[in-house]
Design a protein around this motif. Structure first.
Motif, short mmCIF file in Angstrom:
data_model
loop_
_atom_site.label_atom_id
_atom_site.label_comp_id
_atom_site.label_asym_id
_atom_site.label_seq_id
_atom_site.Cartn_x
_atom_site.Cartn_y
_atom_site.Cartn_z
N GLY A 1 0.78 -1.24 0.00
CA GLY A 1 0.00 0.00 0.00
C GLY A 1 0.80 1.28 0.00
N LYS A 2 2.10 1.21 -0.26
CA LYS A 2 2.95 2.40 -0.15
C LYS A 2 2.51 3.56 -1.05
CE LYS A 2 7.82 3.84 -0.11
NZ LYS A 2 7.73 4.36 1.26
N PRO A 3 2.14 3.34 -2.33
CA PRO A 3 1.77 4.48 -3.17
C PRO A 3 0.59 5.29 -2.63
CG PRO A 3 2.17 2.54 -4.53
CD PRO A 3 2.14 2.08 -3.11
N TRP A 4 -0.23 4.64 -1.80
CA TRP A 4 -1.42 5.31 -1.24
C TRP A 4 -1.21 5.70 0.23
CZ3 TRP A 4 -1.17 0.83 -3.98
CH2 TRP A 4 -1.66 0.87 -5.29
N ASP A 5 0.03 5.62 0.71
CA ASP A 5 0.33 5.89 2.12
C ASP A 5 -0.45 4.96 3.03
OD1 ASP A 5 1.57 7.13 4.26
OD2 ASP A 5 0.10 8.76 4.40
N LEU A 6 -0.59 3.71 2.59
CA LEU A 6 -1.30 2.71 3.38
C LEU A 6 -0.38 1.65 3.96
CD1 LEU A 6 -4.50 2.27 1.16
CD2 LEU A 6 -4.40 3.29 3.44
N ASP A 7 0.92 1.91 3.91
CA ASP A 7 1.88 0.98 4.54
C ASP A 7 2.10 1.42 5.98
OD1 ASP A 7 3.03 3.33 3.52
OD2 ASP A 7 5.02 2.44 3.40
N ARG A 8 1.10 1.17 6.82
CA ARG A 8 1.08 1.68 8.19
C ARG A 8 1.06 0.54 9.20
NH1 ARG A 8 -1.97 7.10 8.76
NH2 ARG A 8 -1.40 8.17 6.82
N ARG A 9 1.66 0.80 10.35
CA ARG A 9 1.62 -0.18 11.43
C ARG A 9 0.23 -0.26 12.04
NH1 ARG A 9 2.49 -0.41 16.91
NH2 ARG A 9 2.78 1.84 17.03
N MET A 10 -0.42 0.90 12.19
CA MET A 10 -1.80 0.94 12.69
C MET A 10 -2.71 1.27 11.52
SD MET A 10 -1.51 0.23 15.87
CE MET A 10 -3.13 0.70 16.50
N GLY A 11 -3.58 0.35 11.19
CA GLY A 11 -4.44 0.55 10.03
C GLY A 11 -3.75 0.06 8.78
N GLY A 12 -3.76 0.87 7.72
CA GLY A 12 -3.15 0.47 6.47
C GLY A 12 -4.08 -0.41 5.65
N VAL A 13 -3.50 -1.11 4.66
CA VAL A 13 -4.30 -1.94 3.76
C VAL A 13 -4.06 -3.41 4.06
CG1 VAL A 13 -2.54 -2.01 1.93
CG2 VAL A 13 -4.96 -2.31 1.35
N THR A 14 -5.14 -4.19 4.02
CA THR A 14 -5.07 -5.64 4.22
C THR A 14 -5.76 -6.32 3.05
OG1 THR A 14 -5.23 -5.32 6.63
CG2 THR A 14 -5.66 -7.54 5.77
N ILE A 15 -5.06 -7.27 2.43
CA ILE A 15 -5.66 -8.06 1.36
C ILE A 15 -6.42 -9.22 2.00
CG2 ILE A 15 -5.24 -9.41 -0.72
CD1 ILE A 15 -4.52 -6.50 -1.03
N LEU A 16 -7.71 -9.34 1.68
CA LEU A 16 -8.58 -10.34 2.26
C LEU A 16 -9.01 -11.32 1.18
CD1 LEU A 16 -10.73 -7.87 4.38
CD2 LEU A 16 -8.95 -9.40 5.25
N GLN A 17 -8.36 -12.47 1.13
CA GLN A 17 -8.68 -13.50 0.15
C GLN A 17 -9.50 -14.60 0.80
OE1 GLN A 17 -4.56 -12.82 -2.42
NE2 GLN A 17 -5.13 -14.87 -1.79
N PRO A 18 -10.23 -15.39 0.01
CA PRO A 18 -11.03 -16.48 0.59
C PRO A 18 -10.15 -17.44 1.39
CG PRO A 18 -11.60 -16.12 -1.70
CD PRO A 18 -10.39 -15.30 -1.44
#
Length: 436
Positions: free
Chosen positions: A70-87
Motif C-alpha cells: 500500500g505504499k503508493p497510497w500511504d497505506l503501509d502503516r503499522r496501525m491501520g493500512g491496507v489488508t488483502i482479504l482473500q477467501p
C-alpha cells in the motif's frame, strides 16, 4: 479509527470479455498509467480513511502485486493500512469462496470485529470517480442511519444494470429493486454503502448463509422495512465502466480539452504504483494530438485521440486513432489502428489495418458486447504483417501468425488460440503463465 473501508475487488467483469480473462476487473488499466482500483484506494486516503481491506478472489495476482503493502497510497502503516482479504477455509462444511457481495463481507466478519470501527464503508473496486467519503459518513451519522446508500441518476437505457431506488421527502429509501427488467426510475445505487458496524454484523448474521448472498438482493430490501436506510445523492462524475463500450468511451473522454474527470487536481490526487520508465520520446516525424501519452513510450508515428500506456512503441508511418493501447505493445511501421483496445505486449506487424471499413456486423460470438465498430486484441497476441481486421472483432491472447487463415478478417470475427481459449475458460495453469 472510527471508519473502516472494505473494497470489493474479486469480480471477473465478464462484460469486459477478453480484457478480464487473465486479470480481475479492478486491475484493468485505465487512463494509461492507472488501474481501476486506484480510484477507490485514492478516494479512501483523500477522505482520511487509512483503515482499508481489499477483498480479492478472481485471478488476484496482478491486483495483489499492484497494491503490495500500500505504499503508493500511504497505506503501509503499522496501525491501520491496507489488508488483502482473500477467501480462506472456515468452519467445516463451509465454502471456501465468496459467493456474492454480502457473502464476501460475511466471510470477513472477524476482520470487522477485530478492527472495531464505528462505521463500515463498502465500495466497489471497479468504478471511475472522485468522491470524499468523509462527507457521506458525516451525513450518515447526522441522519442516525443504519445504512446509507450513495446514488445518482443514470441514462434510462442503462438503468437495468443497477439497483434502482425510491425515497421520501426525508431522503429515507422506501424501495429498492436490483437490476429490474423494467426500471421504475433511473436513480441508481452506486454500490457505495455506509453501515453502522453493529447493524452490518447483525444483518450479515441474519440474512447471509454459506450460499450466494448479495447486498442488492438479500440485505438491502429487508433492511428498508426498518426505516433506517437513507439516500445520499452524489452529483459529481461517476462511471461504471463495466462494458467494453463504456470503458472505451470513458477512457477517450479524458482527452477532451476540459474532461469531466479531472486527473490533474492536486487537491485530490489519484495515486498508483508507477512503473519506473524514462520520459516519453518523440521522433522527428512524430505527431500526437488530443491524447494521453504515458512514460516510457516511444512515438515515431501519429497518435490522435488515444490513450497510450507505459512502454508502447509506435514506429514510423504508423497511425493510432481513437484507441487505447496497453503497456509494452509494439505497432510496426505503416500500420493503422483505429477504434481499438489493444492489451499488453501485443505486436502489430507492419502494414496492418486494425479497424477498417464501414461494415458494423456485430461480433458473432458476443453480439451484445461488440456492435459499435470496436476491435479488442488480448494480451501477447501477434497480428501478422499486412493483415486487415475490419470491425467488432475479438483477437484472443497468444494468437499468432499460424492462427490466421488469411489476411482479411471480416467484421464480427473472433480469432482464437489454444492458450487464449484455455485462459478465457479459466485454466489456472495458463492464466499463471500469462501473468508472468
Amino acid at each position: 479509527m472510527k471508519t473502516l473501508a472494505l473494497i470489493l475487488a474479486g469480480g471477473r467483469g465478464t462484460r469486459l470479455d477478453i480484457l478480464s480473462a487473465h486479470r480481475a476487473k479492478p486491475s484493468v488499466p485505465f487512463a494509461g498509467k492507472f488501474r481501476l482500483i486506484d480510484f477507490a484506494l485514492s478516494n479512501c486516503v483523500n477522505s482520511n480513511i487509512y483503515n482499508v481491506g481489499v477483498l480479492t478472489q478472481y485471478l488476484p495476482l496482478s491486483l495483489n502485486n499492484h497494491i503490495g503493502i500500500g505504499k503508493p497510497w500511504d497505506l503501509d502503516r503499522r496501525m491501520g493500512g491496507v489488508t488483502i482479504l482473500q477467501p480462506f477455509r472456515g468452519k467445516p462444511g463451509s465454502t471456501d469462496w465468496y459467493e456474492g457481495t454480502a457473502h464476501a463481507i460475511y466471510k470477513n466478519m472477524s476482520f470487522i470485529k477485530n478492527k472495531d470501527p464505528e462505521d463500515v464503508v463498502i465500495l466497489s473496486g471497479d468504478h471511475v470517480y472522485e468522491m470524499d467519503y468523509s462527507k457521506m459518513v458525516d451525513y450518515h451519522r447526522e441522519k442516525g442511519a443504519d445504512l446509507t446508500i450513495a446514488a445518482q441518476p443514470v441514462p434510462y437505457e442503462d438503468a437495468n444494470r443497477f439497483g434502482i431506488l425510491d425515497y421520501n421527502d426525508d431522503m429515507r429509501i422506501t424501495d429498492f429493486v436490483e437490476k429490474p427488467e423494467n426500471p421504475p426510475s433511473n436513480l441508481a445505487s452506486m454500490g457505495i454503502y455506509v453501515f453502522k458496524k453493529e447493524v452490518l454484523l447483525e444483518v450479515l448474521e441474519k440474512y447471509c448463509s454459506e450460499e450466494d448472498s448479495d447486498f442488492g438482493h438479500h440485505i438491502i430490501p429487508p433492511m428498508i422495512e426498518r426505516e433506517g436506510v437513507y439516500l445520499y445523492e452524489f452529483d459529481d462524475y461517476w462511471k461504471d465502466v463495466g462494458t467494453l463500450a463504456a470503458y472505451w468511451e470513458s477512457s477517450l473522454e479524458l482527452t477532451d480539452p476540459i474532461p469531466s474527470l479531472n486527473l490533474y487536481n492536486d487537491d485530490w490526487k489519484l495515486h498508483t504504483r508507477s512503473e519506473e520508465k524514462p520520459p516519453v520520446k518523440f521522433g522527428k516525424d512524430a505527431c500526437a494530438s488530443k491524447s494521453l501519452i504515458s512514460n516510457g513510450s516511444i512515438v515515431n508515428g501519429v497518435v490522435e485521440n488515444s490513450i497510450i500506456s507505459p512502454g508502447v512503441y509506435i514506429e514510423e508511418g504508423a497511425v493510432v486513432k481513437d484507441s487505447i493501447i496497453f503497456n509494452d505493445t509494439i505497432i510496426r511501421s505503416n500500420s493503422v489502428v483505429e477504434k481499438a483496445i489493444i492489451d499488453k505486449e501485443v505486436e502489430i506487424m507492419a502494414n496492418c489495418k486494425i479497424g477498417y471499413g464501414d461494415d458494423l456486423t456485430p461480433n458473432k460470438e458476443k453480439p451484445d458486447l461488440l456492435d459499435n465498430g470496436l476491435n479488442v486484441i488480448a494480451k501477447r497476441a501477434t497480428i501478422p504483417e499486412g493483415t486487415t481486421i475490419e470491425r467488432n472483432c475479438r483477437i484472443f491472447s497468444y494468437v499468432g501468425v499460424d492462427d490466421f487463415d488469411g489476411k482479411e478478417i471480416a467484421s464480427g470475427s473472433t480469432i482464437t488460440s489454444d492458450i487464449g481459449e484455455k485462459v478465457a475458460a479459466g485454466d489456472e495453469t495458463h492464466v499463471r503463465e500469462l501473468n508472468t
